[in-house]
Design an enzyme around this catalytic site. Structure first.
Site, PDB file in Angstrom:
ATOM      1  N   ARG A  31      11.532  10.591  -6.750  1.00  0.00           N
ATOM      2  CA  ARG A  31      10.613  10.275  -7.848  1.00  0.00           C
ATOM      3  C   ARG A  31      10.227   8.802  -7.805  1.00  0.00           C
ATOM      4  NH1 ARG A  31      10.355  14.358 -11.785  1.00  0.00           N
ATOM      5  NH2 ARG A  31      12.096  15.826 -11.646  1.00  0.00           N
ATOM      6  N   ASP A  32       8.946   8.545  -8.075  1.00  0.00           N
ATOM      7  CA  ASP A  32       8.480   7.162  -8.177  1.00  0.00           C
ATOM      8  C   ASP A  32       9.110   6.519  -9.410  1.00  0.00           C
ATOM      9  OD1 ASP A  32       5.684   5.584  -7.011  1.00  0.00           O
ATOM     10  OD2 ASP A  32       6.647   4.834  -8.831  1.00  0.00           O
ATOM     11  N   ILE A  33       9.578   5.288  -9.256  1.00  0.00           N
ATOM     12  CA  ILE A  33      10.269   4.601 -10.343  1.00  0.00           C
ATOM     13  C   ILE A  33       9.310   4.265 -11.496  1.00  0.00           C
ATOM     14  CG2 ILE A  33      10.000   2.175  -9.622  1.00  0.00           C
ATOM     15  CD1 ILE A  33      13.074   1.917 -10.013  1.00  0.00           C
ATOM     16  N   ASN A  89      -1.935   4.946   0.191  1.00  0.00           N
ATOM     17  CA  ASN A  89      -2.581   3.643   0.105  1.00  0.00           C
ATOM     18  C   ASN A  89      -2.372   2.886   1.412  1.00  0.00           C
ATOM     19  OD1 ASN A  89      -3.515   3.805  -2.616  1.00  0.00           O
ATOM     20  ND2 ASN A  89      -1.423   3.465  -3.330  1.00  0.00           N
ATOM     21  N   VAL A  98       4.408  -1.228  -0.797  1.00  0.00           N
ATOM     22  CA  VAL A  98       5.589  -1.034   0.050  1.00  0.00           C
ATOM     23  C   VAL A  98       5.106  -0.721   1.470  1.00  0.00           C
ATOM     24  CG1 VAL A  98       7.689   0.301   0.450  1.00  0.00           C
ATOM     25  CG2 VAL A  98       6.950  -0.179  -1.896  1.00  0.00           C
ATOM     26  N   HIS A 102       3.835   6.281   2.997  1.00  0.00           N
ATOM     27  CA  HIS A 102       4.327   7.278   2.039  1.00  0.00           C
ATOM     28  C   HIS A 102       3.163   7.999   1.396  1.00  0.00           C
ATOM     29  CE1 HIS A 102       3.928   3.353   0.096  1.00  0.00           C
ATOM     30  NE2 HIS A 102       3.541   3.993  -0.997  1.00  0.00           N
ATOM     31  N   HIS A 104       1.969   9.728  -2.080  1.00  0.00           N
ATOM     32  CA  HIS A 104       2.220   9.951  -3.501  1.00  0.00           C
ATOM     33  C   HIS A 104       1.785  11.379  -3.811  1.00  0.00           C
ATOM     34  CE1 HIS A 104       2.405   5.579  -4.825  1.00  0.00           C
ATOM     35  NE2 HIS A 104       1.802   5.442  -3.670  1.00  0.00           N
TER      36      HIS A 104
HETATM   37  P1  5GP Z   1       2.212   1.869  -2.957  1.00  0.00           P
HETATM   38  O1  5GP Z   1       1.704   0.948  -4.021  1.00  0.00           O
HETATM   39  O2  5GP Z   1       2.782   1.080  -1.794  1.00  0.00           O
HETATM   40  O3  5GP Z   1       1.242   2.910  -2.511  1.00  0.00           O
HETATM   41  O4  5GP Z   1       3.395   2.679  -3.620  1.00  0.00           O
HETATM   42  C1  5GP Z   1       4.680   2.196  -3.766  1.00  0.00           C
HETATM   43  C2  5GP Z   1       5.322   2.957  -4.888  1.00  0.00           C
HETATM   44  O5  5GP Z   1       6.723   2.724  -4.825  1.00  0.00           O
HETATM   45  C3  5GP Z   1       4.875   2.508  -6.290  1.00  0.00           C
HETATM   46  O6  5GP Z   1       4.270   3.600  -6.971  1.00  0.00           O
HETATM   47  C4  5GP Z   1       6.159   2.051  -6.955  1.00  0.00           C
HETATM   48  O7  5GP Z   1       6.239   2.406  -8.320  1.00  0.00           O
HETATM   49  C5  5GP Z   1       7.228   2.719  -6.121  1.00  0.00           C
HETATM   50  N1  5GP Z   1       8.483   1.992  -6.085  1.00  0.00           N
HETATM   51  C6  5GP Z   1       8.636   0.657  -5.895  1.00  0.00           C
HETATM   52  N2  5GP Z   1       9.935   0.333  -5.886  1.00  0.00           N
HETATM   53  C7  5GP Z   1      10.611   1.501  -6.071  1.00  0.00           C
HETATM   54  C8  5GP Z   1      12.018   1.805  -6.156  1.00  0.00           C
HETATM   55  O8  5GP Z   1      12.896   0.950  -6.040  1.00  0.00           O
HETATM   56  N3  5GP Z   1      12.347   3.107  -6.356  1.00  0.00           N
HETATM   57  C9  5GP Z   1      11.402   4.079  -6.461  1.00  0.00           C
HETATM   58  N4  5GP Z   1      11.850   5.331  -6.657  1.00  0.00           N
HETATM   59  N5  5GP Z   1      10.089   3.832  -6.387  1.00  0.00           N
HETATM   60  C10 5GP Z   1       9.695   2.550  -6.193  1.00  0.00           C
END
Ligand code: 5GP
Length: 123
Positions: A31-33, A89, A98, A102, A104
């Site tokens: 799950r996304d945090i 993304n 990140v 990945h 979503h």
């Molecule tokens: P991005 O912005 O790179 O497409 O998505 C990165 C996602 O990772 C974000 O939606 C963010 O909320 C999630 N995220 C960042 N740090 C953590 C974490 O420590 N644990 C979890 N479960 N999700 C995280």
């Protein structure tokens, strides 16, 4: 890659806790945090490919597998009928935070426009 494990590699290694809902040899899902909807899952390859821009032909099978897992989780989390969105993304304009590829998987509510309205930012 500079040898530093990514945040998601550290989750895969169990060094950082996460609500892990699926894992196999090639990928993990948790799950996304900062969930943007009732269902917001991240499906992450074990291989720390930084981004879409780093995809190579050798990744084809594994990438297909990520979508198979996404479809299965969409069913499992009850959003296959109501609908969900898969988002990848890449880079700053897309808001990638990140640097570990990945998917979503977001659903459980109407998601609105594909691209949100954001103030124009100069390049
Ligand atoms: P991005 O912005 O790179 O497409 O998505 C990165 C996602 O990772 C974000 O939606 C963010 O909320 C999630 N995220 C960042 N740090 C953590 C974490 O420590 N644990 C979890 N479960 N999700 C995280």
């Amino acid at each position: 890659m500079d040898g530093q494990p990514t945040l998601f590699s550290r989750i895969i290694a169990g060094e950082i806790p996460a609500d892990i809902i699926y894992r196999d040899d090639d990928c993990i899902a948790f799950r996304d945090i900062q969930a943007q909807a009732p269902v917001h899952l991240l499906i992450v390859p074990v291989e720390p490919i930084p981004s879409i821009a780093n995809i190579e032909p050798s990744h084809e099978q594994m990438l297909g597998h990520l979508f198979v897992v996404a479809a299965r989780l969409g069913e499992e989390f009850g959003v296959a009928r109501s609908g969900y969105r898969l988002i990848i993304n890449h880079g700053d304009d897309a808001g990638q935070t990140v640097p570990h590829l990945h998917l979503h998987l977001i659903g459980g509510r109407p998601l609105g426009a594909l691209v949100g309205v954001a103030p124009p930012a100069p390049h």
